[in-house]
Design an enzyme around this catalytic site. Structure first.
Site, mmCIF file in Angstrom:
data_model
loop_
_atom_site.group_PDB
_atom_site.id
_atom_site.type_symbol
_atom_site.label_atom_id
_atom_site.label_comp_id
_atom_site.label_asym_id
_atom_site.label_seq_id
_atom_site.Cartn_x
_atom_site.Cartn_y
_atom_site.Cartn_z
ATOM 1 C CB CYS A 107 -1.804 -0.638 -3.092
ATOM 2 S SG CYS A 107 -1.213 -1.603 -4.437
ATOM 3 C CD GLU A 110 -4.792 -1.183 -10.809
ATOM 4 O OE1 GLU A 110 -4.902 -1.638 -9.458
ATOM 5 O OE2 GLU A 110 -4.995 -2.046 -11.767
#
Length: 489
Positions: free
Chosen positions: A257, A222
């Site tokens: 993110c 991720e």
């Protein structure tokens, strides 16, 4: 005496090997496979975050000066939702899935049986140190695995709290925490795992993938990237500006993110957008945002220096149209807007991961799609528009891990949507059932009895057998009959 105790506390390759061996023993006993064990551990995690909300809030205030509301909603609330979904759906997820078998294997039955992978490693990030640690862990547990969590040392209060609470609430024969930095992580990565789940940046992602390759260990990465937000001129400007601010500075001060990394709009519309963003930023954080308690601080001096360098770049220092104030002693940087920064500037070459928002202008909004696609694929891409054709064109032609129309980051809270990257922004996904599947092997099972055994498959081979086998492989009943009768198909 003290130095010998310190020596014993060192987590090295030998300690890592012993840890994995212990967990493999626990997994091998079969205890993690039962529905009852999985549910008991998910409930324990749910109780853990509920009982210790105040401690979690305090840890995040210490690590990031994260506003309590952000902690309660994005760290605790989102994790609780993950647990509730698992408790509601797990029994169904664990059931073998009956599927059609083939005519060529008649009579037979077929099913896909979900089975746990084994012993897995979760390496989490500092920006959402509770959510990004526990969300993969609960997925691994739901799938029936033994799991080791390595929290980020850059959020030390959260790391220490996780180690303490997981030891207190969880079955330590199957769920463990290893604290530390590079040496401890290296010792862990030298071991053979059945899966590694890493959240963080691409540089470390490459190190993780290289280490995993030695053992042919599958990974979920991720990562991040430069998430674009395209803004059309036909939108409700105040709502769009508020949602951009909420998704940028209201998400850990841009240290997320999925935060928008840059905005693209038309040259004509940019001044209106900038003015509205300025107004709403002042409404949210006041005239002196460096003093606001509603915005997180920068996580460390290293990250502060990195962000300051992006602002001080001679190519962009004259492009600041709002903000830019810094207080290194408090690790604070004000929300900052930059207009028309050069495409080759440092700020447009790496993920910002902070409170700086460049605004790129184009003549026609359609030009933005080529601009986005000319760069590495982002974790998320956003567009604000009421134009149906533009929206469809964006969805069909821009590649990103996920997309959201007319808002920022909310796709993360929908458990029926997978969350993950593509290309440089990551591989694999999780959330909801996708978390269960990330740590599950789908085992193909075909069952046959001893009746109906045909000599067709056995030597000696004949032309008739060849004809019938070709027809069987083709799957047409009519052709099989024709072959048996010696007719050409």
């Amino acid at each position: 005496m003290e130095s010998s105790q310190k020596k014993m506390a060192v987590f090295d390759g030998e300690a890592a090997s012993m840890l994995v061996k212990e967990l493999r023993g626990s997994f091998g006993s079969g205890k993690t496979r039962s529905y009852e064990w999985r549910v008991s551990q998910v409930k324990a995690l749910l109780k853990m975050v509920t009982d210790n909300e105040k401690q979690i809030i305090d840890a995040l205030l210490s690590d990031l000066a994260k506003p309590p509301l952000e902690t309660v909603v994005y760290e605790i609330g989102m994790f609780k939702n993950s647990c509730e979904v698992i408790l509601k759906e797990l029994k169904q997820w664990m059931k073998p899935e009956k599927v059609k078998s083939s005519l060529s294997t008649f009579p037979s039955s077929a099913e896909i049986v979900p089975e746990p992978l084994g012993v897995v490693l979760v390496i989490s990030a500092w920006n959402y140190p509770i959510l990004l640690s526990l969300d993969p862990v609960v997925g691994a547990i739901a799938a029936g695995n033994a799991v080791v969590l390595k929290p980020s040392e850059i959020a030390p209060a959260s790391s220490s709290l996780l180690a303490k609470l997981l030891q207190e609430y969880m079955d330590n024969s199957c769920v463990r925490v290893v604290e530390g930095a590079v040496d401890e992580t290296t010792a862990l990565l030298d071991q053979k795992w059945d899966k590694i789940f890493y959240t963080g940046n691409g540089r470390v992602g490459r190190i993780i993938m290289t280490a995993a390759a030695k053992h042919l260990t599958p990974v979920v990465l991720e990562l991040g990237g430069k998430c674009p937000a395209v803004v059309d001129s036909d939108v409700n400007l105040q709502v769009a500006a508020r949602r951009l601010i909420s998704g940028k500075w209201g998400l850990n001060n841009g240290q997320a993110c999925v935060s928008p990394d840059y905005v693209i709009t038309t040259k004509d519309f940019a001044p209106k957008l900038v003015d509205t963003l300025k107004t709403e930023l002042e409404n949210f954080f006041g005239k002196n945002p460096l003093e606001s308690k509603d915005i997180s601080r920068i996580v460390s001096h290293n990250h502060f220096t990195r962000l300051a360098k992006l602002l001080d770049d001679e190519k962009v220092s004259g492009k600041i149209v709002h903000g830019g104030e810094k207080d290194e002693s408090k690790l604070r940087i004000a929300p900052t807007l930059l207009l028309d920064v050069p495409h080759d500037s440092l700020i447009m070459s790496e993920e910002i991961f902070g409170p700086l928002l460049p605004i790129i202008t184009v003549n026609k909004l359609e030009e933005s799609f080529d601009f986005i696609n000319s760069r590495t694929k982002p974790l998320a891409a956003y567009i604000f528009t009421n134009n149906k054709k533009l929206k469809e064109h964006f969805v069909m032609n821009v590649s990103a891990g996920g997309m959201l129309i007319n808002d920022i980051a909310l796709h993360l809270v929908v458990p029926s949507l997978p969350f993950g990257g593509v290309g440089d922004s990551g591989t694999g996904s999780y959330h909801g059932r996708f978390s269960f599947e990330a740590f599950t092997h789908k085992k193909a099972v075909l069952s046959r009895g001893f009746g109906g055994d045909a000599s067709l498959r056995y030597p000696p081979y004949t032309d008739t057998k060849l004809r019938v086998m070709k027809a069987l492989i083709g799957g047409s009943i009519l052709n099989i009959i024709r072959a048996l009768l010696g007719m050409s198909s």
